[in-house]
Design a protein around this motif. Structure first.
Motif, PDB file in Angstrom:
ATOM      1  N   HIS A   1      -5.446   4.469  -0.350  1.00 48.16           N
ATOM      2  CA  HIS A   1      -5.313   5.935  -1.089  1.00 48.16           C
ATOM      3  C   HIS A   1      -6.604   6.723  -0.820  1.00 48.16           C
ATOM      4  O   HIS A   1      -6.801   7.900  -0.259  1.00 48.16           O
ATOM      5  CB  HIS A   1      -5.059   5.677  -2.568  1.00 48.16           C
ATOM      6  N   HIS A   2      -7.653   5.810  -1.182  1.00 45.77           N
ATOM      7  CA  HIS A   2      -8.982   6.488  -0.991  1.00 45.77           C
ATOM      8  C   HIS A   2      -9.330   7.112   0.496  1.00 45.77           C
ATOM      9  O   HIS A   2      -9.700   8.066   0.526  1.00 45.77           O
ATOM     10  CB  HIS A   2     -10.143   5.415  -1.494  1.00 45.77           C
ATOM     11  N   HIS A   3      -8.849   6.491   1.245  1.00 41.01           N
ATOM     12  CA  HIS A   3      -9.062   6.847   2.749  1.00 41.01           C
ATOM     13  C   HIS A   3      -7.872   7.345   3.631  1.00 41.01           C
ATOM     14  O   HIS A   3      -7.748   7.633   4.620  1.00 41.01           O
ATOM     15  CB  HIS A   3      -9.312   5.444   3.624  1.00 41.01           C
ATOM     16  N   GLY A   4      -6.620   7.790   2.870  1.00 36.77           N
ATOM     17  CA  GLY A   4      -5.589   8.335   3.336  1.00 36.77           C
ATOM     18  C   GLY A   4      -4.845   7.645   4.294  1.00 36.77           C
ATOM     19  O   GLY A   4      -4.167   8.136   5.097  1.00 36.77           O
ATOM     20  N   ILE A   5      -4.799   6.457   4.124  1.00 37.92           N
ATOM     21  CA  ILE A   5      -4.010   5.440   4.845  1.00 37.92           C
ATOM     22  C   ILE A   5      -2.778   5.297   4.199  1.00 37.92           C
ATOM     23  O   ILE A   5      -2.656   4.771   2.876  1.00 37.92           O
ATOM     24  CB  ILE A   5      -4.696   4.090   4.979  1.00 37.92           C
ATOM     25  N   VAL A   6      -1.537   5.149   4.657  1.00 43.65           N
ATOM     26  CA  VAL A   6      -0.166   4.935   4.186  1.00 43.65           C
ATOM     27  C   VAL A   6       0.053   3.380   4.059  1.00 43.65           C
ATOM     28  O   VAL A   6      -0.139   2.607   5.108  1.00 43.65           O
ATOM     29  CB  VAL A   6       0.996   5.594   4.786  1.00 43.65           C
ATOM     30  N   THR A   7       0.330   2.737   2.955  1.00 50.00           N
ATOM     31  CA  THR A   7       0.713   1.488   2.939  1.00 50.00           C
ATOM     32  C   THR A   7       2.322   1.080   3.172  1.00 50.00           C
ATOM     33  O   THR A   7       3.184   1.885   2.777  1.00 50.00           O
ATOM     34  CB  THR A   7       0.727   1.195   1.278  1.00 50.00           C
ATOM     35  N   GLU A   8       2.402   0.369   4.211  1.00 50.35           N
ATOM     36  CA  GLU A   8       3.703  -0.144   4.671  1.00 50.35           C
ATOM     37  C   GLU A   8       3.809  -1.446   4.319  1.00 50.35           C
ATOM     38  O   GLU A   8       2.911  -2.467   4.582  1.00 50.35           O
ATOM     39  CB  GLU A   8       3.919   0.006   6.339  1.00 50.35           C
ATOM     40  N   CYS A   9       4.865  -1.719   3.692  1.00 51.31           N
ATOM     41  CA  CYS A   9       5.477  -3.170   3.019  1.00 51.31           C
ATOM     42  C   CYS A   9       6.081  -4.080   3.853  1.00 51.31           C
ATOM     43  O   CYS A   9       7.190  -3.783   4.191  1.00 51.31           O
ATOM     44  CB  CYS A   9       6.088  -3.007   1.789  1.00 51.31           C
ATOM     45  N   TRP A  10       5.415  -5.183   4.418  1.00 50.82           N
ATOM     46  CA  TRP A  10       6.272  -6.247   5.100  1.00 50.82           C
ATOM     47  C   TRP A  10       6.595  -7.168   4.095  1.00 50.82           C
ATOM     48  O   TRP A  10       6.098  -7.403   2.973  1.00 50.82           O
ATOM     49  CB  TRP A  10       5.601  -6.524   6.305  1.00 50.82           C
ATOM     50  N   SER A  11       7.853  -7.726   4.427  1.00 52.37           N
ATOM     51  CA  SER A  11       8.508  -8.800   3.456  1.00 52.37           C
ATOM     52  C   SER A  11       8.682  -8.012   2.397  1.00 52.37           C
ATOM     53  O   SER A  11       8.376  -8.533   1.043  1.00 52.37           O
ATOM     54  CB  SER A  11       7.585 -10.164   3.249  1.00 52.37           C
ATOM     55  N   PRO A  12       9.174  -6.788   2.275  1.00 51.25           N
ATOM     56  CA  PRO A  12       9.509  -6.010   0.825  1.00 51.25           C
ATOM     57  C   PRO A  12      10.492  -6.817  -0.127  1.00 51.25           C
ATOM     58  O   PRO A  12      10.454  -6.421  -1.237  1.00 51.25           O
ATOM     59  CB  PRO A  12      10.003  -4.746   1.459  1.00 51.25           C
TER      60      PRO A  12
ATOM     61  N   ARG B   1       5.439   4.070  -0.643  1.00 52.30           N
ATOM     62  CA  ARG B   1       5.150   3.110   0.353  1.00 52.30           C
ATOM     63  C   ARG B   1       6.375   3.110   1.222  1.00 52.30           C
ATOM     64  O   ARG B   1       7.585   3.656   1.051  1.00 52.30           O
ATOM     65  CB  ARG B   1       4.819   1.939  -0.161  1.00 52.30           C
ATOM     66  N   ILE B   2       6.001   2.900   2.453  1.00 52.63           N
ATOM     67  CA  ILE B   2       7.046   2.562   3.552  1.00 52.63           C
ATOM     68  C   ILE B   2       7.562   1.247   3.473  1.00 52.63           C
ATOM     69  O   ILE B   2       6.893  -0.036   3.122  1.00 52.63           O
ATOM     70  CB  ILE B   2       6.537   2.825   5.100  1.00 52.63           C
ATOM     71  N   VAL B   3       8.819   1.036   3.356  1.00 53.45           N
ATOM     72  CA  VAL B   3       9.336  -0.464   3.457  1.00 53.45           C
ATOM     73  C   VAL B   3      10.326  -0.811   4.701  1.00 53.45           C
ATOM     74  O   VAL B   3      10.874   0.117   5.194  1.00 53.45           O
ATOM     75  CB  VAL B   3      10.505  -0.531   2.372  1.00 53.45           C
TER      76      VAL B   3
END
Ligand code: NDP
Length: 282
Positions: free
Chosen positions: A184-195, A231-233
């Motif tokens: 969040h602090h760096h503007g990176i989107v979190t993508e979840c593997w093994s969601p 987040r992306i799943v």
């Protein structure tokens, strides 16, 4: 035919469908059915990698869908990743070309460093090569997988480029809150593997109770939890009914209280991890 899956806009303005199809362990013989089922169900984002050893079959299935008019190339978001044994500036360029050839495509939507493998000392030049591919228009956006704070700091400092996405193991059993805060602090989107925690979390009573409350399945609740945290799943299934089930997650909403109960499933000290620990894997 466009899809009902919402898009997230990345730090370089590239839009990415928030839900995609994981392709690890999908047998090449099953790719045609899996991918055509997914496209019919509305999937437009496909998460592949050289190490999955199915890029030819994935590419053939995608190209068949395009040729049949089911979808246009610019409607789909195709991802691949450079494997650890091809890290390095030159090697990454070669790996990218090989993936593109196997997939039979002209460009990739995202290319990623698969693991940092910090002790090799080559993840920085690997990332730099991917950034150069973006500059050349051969890839729309640049991502990494399995990076943690020190390795992210290092590539940002070295290249001046912040990856658009960090794809990490993330599901209710492994929340990774500290790393997500860094994103969040760096503007990176979190993508979840093994969601779905590779299926291992789906018997948890909290997911079962909330699923019953909404008339959905535990898998749908787990996916919804990640989606509602922006987040992306990329759930994986080779089962047509589950492929459809996993994208049918946009007609119900979890309450704040339900989200918190699911977040509380996180196991201390990474005990809920179902995959490898990036700080140790090389
Ligand atoms: P998932 O968490 O997506 O779980 C997949 C497992 O869950 C399969 O066994 C599948 O069974 C089962 N499943 C799927 N849907 C359902 C459902 N609705 N109900 C019950 N069970 C279900 O695991 P993955 O590890 O595959 O993660 C997803 C994707 O993330 C990968 O495919 C890959 O693209 C990516 N990934 C990236 C990594 C990286 O290092 N960057 C590492 C690991 C994964 P079945 O197929 O039999 O239906």
């Amino acid at each position: 035919m466009s899809s009902f899956v919402p898009s997230i806009t990345l730090n370089d303005s590239t839009p990415i469908p928030q839900l995609g199809l994981g392709l690890w362990k999908i047998d090449p013989a099953d790719c045609e059915t899996v991918i055509r089922t997914a496209i019919d169900a509305g999937y437009r984002h496909f998460d592949c990698a050289a190490i999955y050893k199915n890029e030819e079959a994935v590419g053939a299935a995608l190209r068949a869908a395009i040729a049949a008019g089911d979808v246009d190339r610019d409607e789909i978001f195709v991802v691949s990743k450079v494997w650890n044994n091809q890290q390095g500036f030159e090697e990454t360029g070669e790996a990218f070309n090989q993936s593109l050839t196997r997939l039979g495509l002209d460009y990739l939507d995202m290319y990623m460093v698969h693991w940092p493998c910090a002790d090799k000392g080559t993840y920085q030049s690997t990332f730099e090569a991917i950034a150069q591919l973006q500059g050349l228009g051969r890839v729309q956006t640049v991502g990494v997988c399995n990076f943690y704070e020190e390795t992210l700091d290092s590539i940002i400092a070295d290249t001046g480029i912040t990856p658009a996405i960090n794809q990490i193991e993330l599901h209710p059993g492994l929340s990774q809150q500290q790393l997500v805060d860094y994103h969040h602090h760096h503007g990176i989107v979190t993508e979840c593997w093994s969601p779905l925690g590779q299926g291992e979390i789906l018997g948890h009573p909290v997911l079962g109770e909330i699923a019953e409350e909404h008339g959905v399945t535990p898998a749908q609740v787990a996916l919804r939890w990640s989606l509602q945290h922006d987040r992306i799943v990329i759930p994986r299934s080779r089962t047509p009914e589950r492929i459809r089930e996993n994208i049918d997650v946009f007609s119900f909403e979890l309450t704040e209280e339900e989200l918190d109960r699911i977040t509380a499933m996180d196991q201390a000290d990474g005990a809920g991890r179902v995959g490898l620990d990036p700080r140790e894997f090389s």
